[in-house]
Design an enzyme around this catalytic site. Structure first.
Site, PDB file in Angstrom:
ATOM      1  N   GLU A 215      96.809 -13.084  30.043  1.00  0.00           N
ATOM      2  CA  GLU A 215      97.609 -11.900  29.739  1.00  0.00           C
ATOM      3  C   GLU A 215      96.965 -11.129  28.592  1.00  0.00           C
ATOM      4  O   GLU A 215      96.752 -11.682  27.508  1.00  0.00           O
ATOM      5  CB  GLU A 215      99.019 -12.357  29.344  1.00  0.00           C
ATOM      6  CG  GLU A 215      99.980 -11.218  29.116  1.00  0.00           C
ATOM      7  CD  GLU A 215     101.365 -11.719  28.714  1.00  0.00           C
ATOM      8  OE1 GLU A 215     101.459 -12.616  27.850  1.00  0.00           O
ATOM      9  OE2 GLU A 215     102.356 -11.201  29.265  1.00  0.00           O
TER      10      GLU A 215
ATOM     11  N   GLU B  32     111.574 -17.188  28.821  1.00  0.00           N
ATOM     12  CA  GLU B  32     111.057 -16.010  29.542  1.00  0.00           C
ATOM     13  C   GLU B  32     109.686 -15.729  28.953  1.00  0.00           C
ATOM     14  O   GLU B  32     109.577 -15.224  27.830  1.00  0.00           O
ATOM     15  CB  GLU B  32     111.987 -14.806  29.322  1.00  0.00           C
ATOM     16  CG  GLU B  32     113.394 -14.995  29.843  1.00  0.00           C
ATOM     17  CD  GLU B  32     113.467 -14.956  31.356  1.00  0.00           C
ATOM     18  OE1 GLU B  32     112.612 -14.300  31.974  1.00  0.00           O
ATOM     19  OE2 GLU B  32     114.367 -15.602  31.913  1.00  0.00           O
TER      20      GLU B  32
ATOM     21  N   LYS C  11     117.300 -14.051  16.398  1.00  0.00           N
ATOM     22  CA  LYS C  11     116.113 -13.886  15.550  1.00  0.00           C
ATOM     23  C   LYS C  11     115.152 -12.907  16.232  1.00  0.00           C
ATOM     24  O   LYS C  11     114.415 -13.267  17.147  1.00  0.00           O
ATOM     25  CB  LYS C  11     115.388 -15.209  15.296  1.00  0.00           C
ATOM     26  CG  LYS C  11     114.408 -15.048  14.120  1.00  0.00           C
ATOM     27  CD  LYS C  11     113.143 -15.845  14.215  1.00  0.00           C
ATOM     28  CE  LYS C  11     112.049 -15.268  15.025  1.00  0.00           C
ATOM     29  NZ  LYS C  11     111.386 -14.044  14.515  1.00  0.00           N
TER      30      LYS C  11
ATOM     31  N   CYS D  80     106.214  -7.450  30.031  1.00  0.00           N
ATOM     32  CA  CYS D  80     105.990  -8.783  30.604  1.00  0.00           C
ATOM     33  C   CYS D  80     105.602  -8.715  32.077  1.00  0.00           C
ATOM     34  O   CYS D  80     104.791  -9.502  32.536  1.00  0.00           O
ATOM     35  CB  CYS D  80     107.209  -9.664  30.390  1.00  0.00           C
ATOM     36  SG  CYS D  80     108.720  -8.939  31.023  1.00  0.00           S
TER      37      CYS D  80
HETATM   38  P1  NAP Z   1     105.546 -14.551  20.604  1.00  0.00           P
HETATM   39  O1  NAP Z   1     104.452 -14.468  19.637  1.00  0.00           O
HETATM   40  O2  NAP Z   1     105.630 -15.725  21.487  1.00  0.00           O
HETATM   41  O3  NAP Z   1     106.889 -14.394  19.741  1.00  0.00           O
HETATM   42  C1  NAP Z   1     108.167 -14.252  20.347  1.00  0.00           C
HETATM   43  C2  NAP Z   1     109.241 -14.609  19.318  1.00  0.00           C
HETATM   44  O4  NAP Z   1     109.119 -15.988  18.979  1.00  0.00           O
HETATM   45  C3  NAP Z   1     109.112 -13.853  17.991  1.00  0.00           C
HETATM   46  O5  NAP Z   1     110.417 -13.593  17.491  1.00  0.00           O
HETATM   47  C4  NAP Z   1     108.384 -14.853  17.119  1.00  0.00           C
HETATM   48  O6  NAP Z   1     108.598 -14.653  15.726  1.00  0.00           O
HETATM   49  C5  NAP Z   1     109.009 -16.154  17.571  1.00  0.00           C
HETATM   50  N1  NAP Z   1     108.211 -17.358  17.304  1.00  0.00           N
HETATM   51  C6  NAP Z   1     106.895 -17.459  17.050  1.00  0.00           C
HETATM   52  N2  NAP Z   1     106.544 -18.769  16.855  1.00  0.00           N
HETATM   53  C7  NAP Z   1     107.681 -19.486  16.997  1.00  0.00           C
HETATM   54  C8  NAP Z   1     107.991 -20.878  16.932  1.00  0.00           C
HETATM   55  N3  NAP Z   1     107.054 -21.799  16.685  1.00  0.00           N
HETATM   56  N4  NAP Z   1     109.261 -21.273  17.128  1.00  0.00           N
HETATM   57  C9  NAP Z   1     110.227 -20.363  17.411  1.00  0.00           C
HETATM   58  N5  NAP Z   1     110.005 -19.024  17.477  1.00  0.00           N
HETATM   59  C10 NAP Z   1     108.744 -18.599  17.281  1.00  0.00           C
HETATM   60  O7  NAP Z   1     105.566 -13.284  21.584  1.00  0.00           O
HETATM   61  P2  NAP Z   1     105.361 -11.763  21.205  1.00  0.00           P
HETATM   62  O8  NAP Z   1     103.925 -11.540  20.902  1.00  0.00           O
HETATM   63  O9  NAP Z   1     106.406 -11.359  20.209  1.00  0.00           O
HETATM   64  O10 NAP Z   1     105.749 -11.050  22.601  1.00  0.00           O
HETATM   65  C11 NAP Z   1     104.860 -10.841  23.626  1.00  0.00           C
HETATM   66  C12 NAP Z   1     104.987 -11.946  24.669  1.00  0.00           C
HETATM   67  O11 NAP Z   1     106.316 -11.965  25.179  1.00  0.00           O
HETATM   68  C13 NAP Z   1     104.102 -11.712  25.880  1.00  0.00           C
HETATM   69  O12 NAP Z   1     103.503 -12.924  26.260  1.00  0.00           O
HETATM   70  C14 NAP Z   1     105.078 -11.251  26.954  1.00  0.00           C
HETATM   71  O13 NAP Z   1     104.665 -11.483  28.281  1.00  0.00           O
HETATM   72  C15 NAP Z   1     106.286 -12.041  26.606  1.00  0.00           C
HETATM   73  N6  NAP Z   1     107.478 -11.416  27.183  1.00  0.00           N
HETATM   74  C16 NAP Z   1     108.070 -12.021  28.261  1.00  0.00           C
HETATM   75  C17 NAP Z   1     109.188 -11.431  28.863  1.00  0.00           C
HETATM   76  C18 NAP Z   1     109.861 -12.066  30.056  1.00  0.00           C
HETATM   77  O14 NAP Z   1     110.954 -11.634  30.411  1.00  0.00           O
HETATM   78  N7  NAP Z   1     109.277 -13.060  30.693  1.00  0.00           N
HETATM   79  C19 NAP Z   1     109.707 -10.232  28.344  1.00  0.00           C
HETATM   80  C20 NAP Z   1     109.071  -9.642  27.245  1.00  0.00           C
HETATM   81  C21 NAP Z   1     107.951 -10.267  26.665  1.00  0.00           C
HETATM   82  P3  NAP Z   1     107.647 -13.703  14.819  1.00  0.00           P
HETATM   83  O15 NAP Z   1     106.714 -13.004  15.738  1.00  0.00           O
HETATM   84  O16 NAP Z   1     108.601 -12.816  14.144  1.00  0.00           O
HETATM   85  O17 NAP Z   1     106.948 -14.600  13.866  1.00  0.00           O
END
Ligand code: NAP
Length: 494
Positions: free
Chosen positions: A397, A266, A191, A300
């Site tokens: 962050e 992650e 997804k 990240c």
């Molecule tokens: P996010 O809002 O947490 O969303 C990540 C994914 O989870 C998206 O596909 C999102 O879907 C989905 N999602 C949202 N709510 C959910 C739920 N209740 N249940 C299951 N899935 C759900 O993160 P983002 O804004 O896309 O990405 C930025 C974040 O990712 C930052 O905090 C960054 O640090 C972190 N990140 C971490 C790493 C690492 O390796 N540690 C690498 C890259 C990014 P939709 O958005 O499509 O609704």
């Protein structure tokens, strides 16, 4: 010079992208459409059909059937290895299309997508293809008095894996999960983020062409709270690998608890960069700048807190400010741009309000601090000083091109400030004193530490967070074992 989009990508974008369930491309049961917006212009550049919950159920069922009948995991290791190697070659063949999609959908600089992210995605499949023929268990000699046993362990695929990815680095995030999951023999439901579904959907086409059997890989763009949460709660899903924010990661843990679903998380970071007085500043300053301004800080492991020794502090601040001012912020398709936009208007507002709150909490703006051109979702590269360590701008962050720089007077103070965070994803140490660097690695609370560098990805080395930056590791053998169950067998010999 503005890069011209290829006719192949234009053709792909001309119709709403369908999604993949059980080897068939679908429009979804509701016909709901996700509009794909170019962050560099704010204009729609394409669209994708959104999956509904019933589509997710079909995808999980297809993955389960494919797992049970062993159409993938039952192939010989060398057959599976060959398919993953072919996939890597096909990613390289279509590098231009994939890089264009990452730029148009995710706001990347085209050059870095073409020469960095796409080859890295291909390399990820190649790296894990190597493991397919090497994964195995151990043999033991059990110590049961009076009996003789042959004991051994097996590394078996965990089952149906739901892979949930964020928008920053959509293609690479997908590869980091799909490659080890497939190498382990799992069937997958991917997804991607609603913000950036296109490169993952294109990857699905190439995966079919490479020979991944129907049902083994399913790709479902759709809302996280609907489709993502449904996958996490699904009793047939054995494993969830999630990359995203710490807040959503926490919800996933709660949702996965019911079925005790295996989770890899992650999550976010607030990674410190420690620059000591004896560091080589000619390398440290530009690398620290790239660590926070690269991909507009939407990384990240972005080095969003810089701690500099008192003697070099001002040089570090001045050097960062000069680099920030020299950045050409613009569209990723323009070869002259050195920093692209943020992903969305909403995200830019979030970054702007966090910086505004940081300023009202006492931070000084050395440079930047405001939105850029309104033709897209731009934000100026920003250097802040004087922020108190307990304030939000130092603790939370931002996920934008915003760095808080603070001085330190001793190694102990640098360590204390670096560890004063709920996150623990990454860190870097800049010093000419190798003993000091190695000493610090013992106490610095971070899942990955670079010495005299920052942000270098290495597929052979595990990456992941300590504290609230995550659970589990990607890359290396640990990344593969995230998708296996170790099982023990004891054979009693006569
Ligand atoms: P996010 O809002 O947490 O969303 C990540 C994914 O989870 C998206 O596909 C999102 O879907 C989905 N999602 C949202 N709510 C959910 C739920 N209740 N249940 C299951 N899935 C759900 O993160 P983002 O804004 O896309 O990405 C930025 C974040 O990712 C930052 O905090 C960054 O640090 C972190 N990140 C971490 C790493 C690492 O390796 N540690 C690498 C890259 C990014 P939709 O958005 O499509 O609704």
């Amino acid at each position: 010079m503005i890069h011209e989009i290829s006719s192949a990508t234009r053709t792909f974008l001309a119709e709403p992208a369908q999604f993949l369930v059980n080897g068939k491309w679908r429009q979804g049961s509701t016909g709901e459409i996700i509009e794909c917006v170019d962050p560099a212009s704010g204009q729609q550049i394409g669209s994708a059909y959104a999956a509904a919950v019933t589509d997710a159920d079909d995808a999980v069922e297809a993955a389960k059937v494919a797992f049970d009948d062993k159409r993938w995991r039952g192939k010989t290791p060398s057959e599976r290895q060959g398919i993953l190697l072919r996939l890597a070659t096909l990613i390289e063949r279509d590098a231009q299309i994939l890089a264009e999609l990452e730029t148009l959908d995710g706001g990347k600089l085209y050059g870095s997508a073409l020469n960095g992210e796409v080859p890295h995605a291909a390399e990820t499949f190649r790296y894990y293809a190597g493991w397919v023929t090497k994964l195995g268990g151990h043999i033991f000699e059990p110590s049961v008095p009076g009996r003789i046993y042959h004991g051994f362990t097996r590394e078996d695929p965990v089952g149906v894996a739901a892979l949930i990815t964020p928008w920053n680095g959509a293609l690479v995030s997908a590869a980091w999960k799909l490659a080890p999951a497939l190498a382990a023999g799992c069937s997958c439901v991917l997804k991607p983020s609603e913000m950036t579904p296109l490169s993952s959907l294109y990857l699905g086409r190439i995966m079919q062409e490479a020979g991944i059997p129907d049902g083994v890989i399913n790709i479902l763009p759709g809302s996280g709270v609907k489709i993502g949460a449904h996958l996490v709660r699904h009793s047939t899903v054995a494993k969830v690998s999630f990359t995203g924010s710490t807040g959503v990661g926490r919800q996933l843990m709660a949702n996965g608890a019911e079925n005790l679903t295996r989770l890899s998380l992650e999550l976010g970071g607030k990674s410190p960069v420690l620059i000591f007085d004896d560091a080589d500043l000619d390398v440290a300053i530009p690398t620290a700048a790239e660590a926070i301004f690269g991909n507009a800080g939407q990384v990240c492991v972005a080095g969003s807190r810089i701690y500099a020794g008192r003697k070099v502090y001002q040089r570090v601040v001045d050097g960062l400010a000069e680099i920030a001012l020299n950045h050409k912020v613009g569209a990723g398709l323009d070869a002259a741009s050195t920093m692209g936009p943020l992903i969305s208007h909403a995200h830019r507002e979030r970054v702007r309000t966090m910086v505004d709150r940081g300023i009202s909490d006492g931070a000084n703006v050395v440079t930047g601090g405001a939105c850029g051109s309104d033709d897209g979702f731009y934000f100026q590269p920003t250097v802040l000083t004087g922020a108190a360590q307990e304030t939000e701008i130092v603790q939370e962050e931002v996920f934008g091109p915003v760095v808080a720089v603070s001085p330190f007077d001793s190694e102990a103070e640098a360590l204390q400030m670096a560890n004063n965070s709920r996150y623990g994803l990454a860190a870097s140490i800049w010093t000419g004193d190798t003993s000091r660097a190695l000493r610090l690695t013992e106490d610095l609370q971070a899942g990955i530490i670079w010495i005299n560098d920052h942000g270098i990805p290495e597929l052979a080395m595990p990456i992941g967070g300590v504290k609230q930056s995550g659970i589990g590791r990607e890359h290396g053998l640990e990344g593969l074992r995230a998708y296996t169950e170790t099982r023990s067998v004891m054979l009693r010999l006569k």
